[in-house]
Structures are given as structure tokens and as C-alpha cells.
Scaffold this motif. Structure first.
Motif, PDB file in Angstrom:
ATOM      1  N   ARG A  37       3.467  -2.786  -6.919  1.00  0.00           N
ATOM      2  CA  ARG A  37       4.024  -4.132  -7.061  1.00  0.00           C
ATOM      3  C   ARG A  37       5.422  -4.150  -6.447  1.00  0.00           C
ATOM      4  NH1 ARG A  37       1.415  -3.034 -11.848  1.00  0.00           N
ATOM      5  NH2 ARG A  37      -0.276  -4.477 -12.326  1.00  0.00           N
ATOM      6  N   GLU A  38       5.633  -5.041  -5.501  1.00  0.00           N
ATOM      7  CA  GLU A  38       6.922  -5.109  -4.818  1.00  0.00           C
ATOM      8  C   GLU A  38       8.052  -5.401  -5.808  1.00  0.00           C
ATOM      9  OE1 GLU A  38       8.588  -6.763  -0.663  1.00  0.00           O
ATOM     10  OE2 GLU A  38       7.698  -8.291  -1.969  1.00  0.00           O
ATOM     11  N   ALA A  39       7.797  -6.251  -6.788  1.00  0.00           N
ATOM     12  CA  ALA A  39       8.826  -6.589  -7.777  1.00  0.00           C
ATOM     13  C   ALA A  39       9.279  -5.344  -8.539  1.00  0.00           C
ATOM     14  CB  ALA A  39       8.302  -7.651  -8.738  1.00  0.00           C
ATOM     15  N   THR A  61       0.850  -1.184   0.000  1.00  0.00           N
ATOM     16  CA  THR A  61       0.000   0.000   0.000  1.00  0.00           C
ATOM     17  C   THR A  61       0.892   1.243   0.000  1.00  0.00           C
ATOM     18  OG1 THR A  61      -0.058   0.119   2.413  1.00  0.00           O
ATOM     19  CG2 THR A  61      -1.792  -1.197   1.325  1.00  0.00           C
ATOM     20  N   ALA A  62       0.311   2.386  -0.289  1.00  0.00           N
ATOM     21  CA  ALA A  62       1.081   3.632  -0.283  1.00  0.00           C
ATOM     22  C   ALA A  62       1.728   3.883   1.087  1.00  0.00           C
ATOM     23  CB  ALA A  62       0.200   4.799  -0.713  1.00  0.00           C
ATOM     24  N   PRO A 115       1.526   3.200  -9.403  1.00  0.00           N
ATOM     25  CA  PRO A 115       0.678   2.255  -8.664  1.00  0.00           C
ATOM     26  C   PRO A 115      -0.501   1.745  -9.485  1.00  0.00           C
ATOM     27  CG  PRO A 115       0.105   4.478  -8.054  1.00  0.00           C
ATOM     28  CD  PRO A 115       1.271   4.577  -9.015  1.00  0.00           C
ATOM     29  N   LEU A 116      -1.037   0.667  -8.993  1.00  0.00           N
ATOM     30  CA  LEU A 116      -2.301   0.143  -9.476  1.00  0.00           C
ATOM     31  C   LEU A 116      -3.347   0.761  -8.558  1.00  0.00           C
ATOM     32  CD1 LEU A 116      -3.770  -2.024 -11.215  1.00  0.00           C
ATOM     33  CD2 LEU A 116      -3.355  -3.603  -9.351  1.00  0.00           C
ATOM     34  N   LYS A 117      -4.370   1.383  -9.114  1.00  0.00           N
ATOM     35  CA  LYS A 117      -5.374   2.050  -8.272  1.00  0.00           C
ATOM     36  C   LYS A 117      -6.638   1.207  -8.221  1.00  0.00           C
ATOM     37  CE  LYS A 117      -3.532   6.593  -9.041  1.00  0.00           C
ATOM     38  NZ  LYS A 117      -3.699   7.927  -9.595  1.00  0.00           N
ATOM     39  N   TRP A 167       7.533  11.908  -6.146  1.00  0.00           N
ATOM     40  CA  TRP A 167       8.253  10.860  -6.876  1.00  0.00           C
ATOM     41  C   TRP A 167       7.408  10.343  -8.035  1.00  0.00           C
ATOM     42  CZ3 TRP A 167      11.108   7.007  -3.120  1.00  0.00           C
ATOM     43  CH2 TRP A 167      12.039   7.719  -2.355  1.00  0.00           C
ATOM     44  N   LEU A 168       6.115  10.160  -7.791  1.00  0.00           N
ATOM     45  CA  LEU A 168       5.218   9.633  -8.817  1.00  0.00           C
ATOM     46  C   LEU A 168       5.032  10.618  -9.971  1.00  0.00           C
ATOM     47  CD1 LEU A 168       2.529   7.994  -6.534  1.00  0.00           C
ATOM     48  CD2 LEU A 168       4.134   6.801  -8.028  1.00  0.00           C
TER      49      LEU A 168
END
Length: 67
Positions: free
Chosen positions: A48-50, A9-10, A38-40, A27-28
Motif C-alpha cells: 500500500r503506497e499510503a 508491486t515488489a 505486503p498484501l499477497k 527489510w521485511l
């Protein structure tokens, strides 16, 4: 067994990098930084952690090249 994709999460991303939500917003919105978008879902942001790990690797490589 397939690897499960991990999402943060954010607030978790802010904690990971020890930044505020406003810094995350900056940053975004900075294309030069190349921070993963991010995916909203339901107005919440999930990262995504990857993708975060790959971004960290690129940042580390750029720092090494600059040194």
C-alpha cells in the motif's frame, strides 16, 4: 469521489528505494525496521503506497531526532 488506494508491486518498491529484491526481503524480515508488510495475492507482493509514505515519514522523523 472517494480516494482510490494505490498499490505498488515488489519491483516498484525496489525501484522506489533503489534496492534489490534481497534487500527488500531483509527489510521485511527485520521487525526493528518496521517496514510495511505486503498484501499477497497469487504469490505476488503488493504494498500500500499510503503505508510506504507513512514509513518514510517515520524514518525521516527518526533521522531528525538523531541529528
Amino acid at each position: 469521489m472517494a480516494d482510490k488506494e494505490v498499490y505498488l508491486t515488489a519491483p516498484q518498491v525496489c525501484q522506489r528505494y533503489n534496492i534489490s529484491d534481497m534487500s527488500l526481503w531483509r527489510w521485511l524480515n527485520n521487525p526493528a525496521l518496521g517496514f510495511p508488510q505486503p498484501l499477497k495475492i497469487n504469490r505476488r507482493r503488493y504494498f500500500r503506497e499510503a503505508e510506504l509514505i507513512e514509513w518514510e515519514r517515520r524514518q525521516a522523523a527518526a533521522r531528525q531526532e538523531a541529528a
